[in-house]
Motif scaffolding. Structure first.
Motif, short mmCIF file in Angstrom:
data_model
loop_
_atom_site.label_atom_id
_atom_site.label_comp_id
_atom_site.label_asym_id
_atom_site.label_seq_id
_atom_site.Cartn_x
_atom_site.Cartn_y
_atom_site.Cartn_z
N GLY A 101 0.90 -1.25 -0.02
CA GLY A 101 -0.06 0.05 0.05
C GLY A 101 0.86 1.18 -0.09
O GLY A 101 2.06 1.10 0.04
N SER A 102 0.27 2.37 -0.22
CA SER A 102 1.19 3.85 -0.23
C SER A 102 1.27 3.99 1.32
O SER A 102 2.02 4.55 1.50
CB SER A 102 0.10 4.72 -0.82
N THR A 103 0.37 3.37 2.20
CA THR A 103 0.69 3.69 3.42
C THR A 103 2.24 3.23 3.89
O THR A 103 3.01 3.73 4.49
CB THR A 103 -0.24 2.67 4.51
N TYR A 127 -4.09 13.97 5.84
CA TYR A 127 -4.28 12.37 5.92
C TYR A 127 -3.76 12.04 7.19
O TYR A 127 -2.55 12.21 7.58
CB TYR A 127 -3.79 11.77 4.78
N TYR A 130 0.17 10.98 8.17
CA TYR A 130 1.37 11.71 7.90
C TYR A 130 1.91 11.98 9.31
O TYR A 130 3.24 12.09 9.51
CB TYR A 130 1.23 12.91 7.10
N ASN A 177 0.02 16.02 -1.10
CA ASN A 177 -1.12 15.25 -1.17
C ASN A 177 -2.12 15.74 -2.26
O ASN A 177 -2.97 16.39 -1.88
CB ASN A 177 -1.85 14.58 0.04
N ASP A 209 1.90 12.13 -2.40
CA ASP A 209 0.97 10.90 -2.43
C ASP A 209 -0.30 11.20 -3.37
O ASP A 209 -0.86 12.28 -3.13
CB ASP A 209 0.39 10.81 -0.92
N ILE A 211 -2.50 8.93 -4.55
CA ILE A 211 -3.54 7.89 -4.76
C ILE A 211 -4.94 8.20 -5.32
O ILE A 211 -5.61 7.48 -5.86
CB ILE A 211 -3.62 7.19 -3.53
N TYR A 212 -5.28 9.42 -5.18
CA TYR A 212 -6.45 9.89 -5.86
C TYR A 212 -6.37 10.57 -7.29
O TYR A 212 -7.35 11.19 -7.63
CB TYR A 212 -7.18 10.95 -5.03
N SER A 240 -1.01 3.78 -5.43
CA SER A 240 -1.24 2.29 -5.10
C SER A 240 -2.36 2.09 -5.95
O SER A 240 -3.13 2.74 -6.50
CB SER A 240 -1.66 2.50 -3.54
N SER A 242 -5.01 0.84 -4.46
CA SER A 242 -6.41 0.97 -3.59
C SER A 242 -7.73 1.62 -3.98
O SER A 242 -8.47 1.05 -3.83
CB SER A 242 -5.95 1.57 -2.22
N LYS A 243 -7.30 2.88 -4.50
CA LYS A 243 -8.51 3.77 -4.56
C LYS A 243 -8.79 3.85 -6.19
O LYS A 243 -10.14 3.76 -6.58
CB LYS A 243 -8.20 5.25 -4.08
N THR A 248 -8.99 -1.53 -1.73
CA THR A 248 -8.18 -1.05 -0.63
C THR A 248 -7.55 -2.24 0.35
O THR A 248 -6.58 -2.02 1.01
CB THR A 248 -9.00 -0.14 0.26
N ARG A 251 -3.65 -4.00 -0.51
CA ARG A 251 -2.53 -3.61 0.02
C ARG A 251 -1.05 -3.52 -0.83
O ARG A 251 -0.09 -4.21 -0.47
CB ARG A 251 -2.17 -4.19 1.51
N TYR A 328 -13.81 12.72 -0.70
CA TYR A 328 -14.56 13.17 0.55
C TYR A 328 -15.25 14.48 0.59
O TYR A 328 -14.69 15.15 -0.51
CB TYR A 328 -13.16 13.13 1.50
#
Ligand SMILES: Cc1ncc(COP(=O)(O)O)c(C=O)c1O
Length: 397
Positions: A101-103, A127, A130, A177, A209, A211-212, A240, A242-243, A248, A251, A328
């Motif tokens: 994951g990007s995590t 987020y 961080y 981000n 980051d 990811i969106y 990643s 995930s999105k 998600t 990972r 969001y």
């Protein structure tokens, strides 16, 4: 000292941050049978082709460790897509690290590139990972405020003078981000150029980051700061599956960085997790090869959901900021009286039947975000409509 005397002690690092509020809200949503608009995971299926590719990879016995920094065909697919979309050539052999994951990509990057005593700039609200990421790597986060627009259809902004003032000889990196969670801000070219000028002047890295990247609205364009002149050699681009592909739980993410930085990230990654799931990396190569229409449809579907939730939140009395990207909606709850974000989120999940995230979990100071609540709309329309129905029970003061 008696033998059974055992002192409970945790590390200073771990004591500096709390458990994830977002994940806690998901547990509360389950407990109270509320609609979960807290955590950013889709409740609809991943694309069939991507799921099938994962099944086939398992059946084809791709079940042992992949190369620690990522399966070759997956890294090639990542490099190809990045060059196609952002015009940045990437060497898959020396410049990509596939992570869990990007995590993991973010924490591995900070552990590999920042030292205790150094500072990393974080735009606030941020987020929630961080802050702990910076602490775990020993670096000190320095926060720069993103200000909400007076007109809720406008864009969140930072003050360039404040960003400059936050930089010093100790700064190691600016974390970006874009599209941004939780505000939905999509950084413009001129903002990224401003960040570039400061990165060059102060000789710091950008860690971004993205990811969106495919979830943007109203003609907004996602720009990778690595594509801006002068930034390729000083940028770590994190992304990643995930999105973009609604997986998600898989990972699987990655970091793209120049070879010297990548060598360090790969070492840290190896000792953190060894590698991401091999069959899912194989399926990742299929995912990254989906036709362009997939991404257009993804953004269109999210735009529809954004409209549903935005209208509902505004009708219910929230000042709801219209996001230009990500999935969001950040809101201001001032019209509901003096209640703070945590009490409001508790009321929402327990009495109204909607789980959302208290704004303070996106801020460094306890009172930051105390009038804000974040809602996620990465849900099926039926799920959102249930939330819309429940939100009608809310009363303004
Ligand atoms: C900005 C941002 N970065 C990273 C993540 C986590 O991504 P991953 O699933 O790739 O670890 C999230 C999840 O919500 C996010 O919003």
């Amino acid at each position: 000292m008696p033998k059974d005397c055992y002192t409970v002690r945790i590390s200073k690092k771990a004591s500096q941050f709390t458990e994830s509020v977002i994940r806690d809200m998901t547990r509360q949503a389950i407990q109270h049978d509320a609609v979960n608009l807290a955590q950013g995971f889709p409740d609809f299926p991943a694309p069939d082709a991507v799921k099938l590719a994962a099944q086939e990879a398992v059946a084809a016995n791709i079940n042992q460790y992949a190369i620690t920094w990522g399966a070759q065909n997956f890294r090639r697919a990542i490099a190809h897509k990045f060059e196609q979309l952002q015009g940045v050539p990437v060497d898959p052999e020396r410049e990509i690290t596939v992570c869990c994951g990007s995590t993991e990509a973010m924490i591995a990057t900070l552990l590999a590139l920042a030292d205790p005593g150094e500072e990393v700039i974080v735009f606030e609200p941020f987020y929630e990972n961080y802050g702990p990421d910076a602490i775990l790597s020993g670096a000190t986060p320095r926060y720069v405020t993103l200000y909400p627009p007076a007109d809720p259809d406008g864009e969140w902004q930072f003050d360039p003078a404040e960003l400059r003032a936050a930089l010093s000889r100790n700064t190691r990196a600016i974390i970006i981000n874009t599209p941004h969670n939780p505000t939905g801000k999509v950084f413009t070219r001129s903002e990224l150029e401003l960040v570039r000028d400061l990165c060059v002047e102060f000789d710091v890295l950008a860690i971004t980051d993205e990811i969106y990247e495919h979830i943007v609205y109203d003609g907004a364009i996602h720009i990778s700061i690595a594509s801006i002149e002068g930034m390729r050699e000083r940028t770590v681009t994190i992304n990643s599956l995930s999105k973009t592909y609604s997986v998600t739980g898989w990972r699987v993410g990655w970091a793209i960085a120049p070879p010297e930085l990548t060598s360090a990230i790969r070492k840290v990654h190896d000792f953190l997790t060894v590698g991401a799931a091999a069959p899912l990396q194989a399926a990742g190569a299929t995912a990254l090869g989906l036709p362009g229409g997939y991404y257009v449809e993804l953004a269109e579907k999210y735009a529809e959901r954004r409209t549903v939730l935005l209208n509902s939140l505004r009708t219910a009395g929230f000042k709801a900021y219209k996001p230009s990207g990500a999935y969001y909606i950040m809101t201001d709850i001032s019209s509901f009286g003096s209640v703070d974000d945590r009490a409001f989120a508790t009321h929402l999940v327990q009495e109204i039947g909607v789980a959302a995230v208290p704004g303070s979990s996106f801020y460094s100071k306890p009172d930051g975000g105390s009038r804000q609540i974040r809602f996620a709309f990465c849900k099926q329309l039926e799920t959102l409509n249930r939330a819309v129905g429940n939100l009608q029970r809310l009363r303004r003061t």
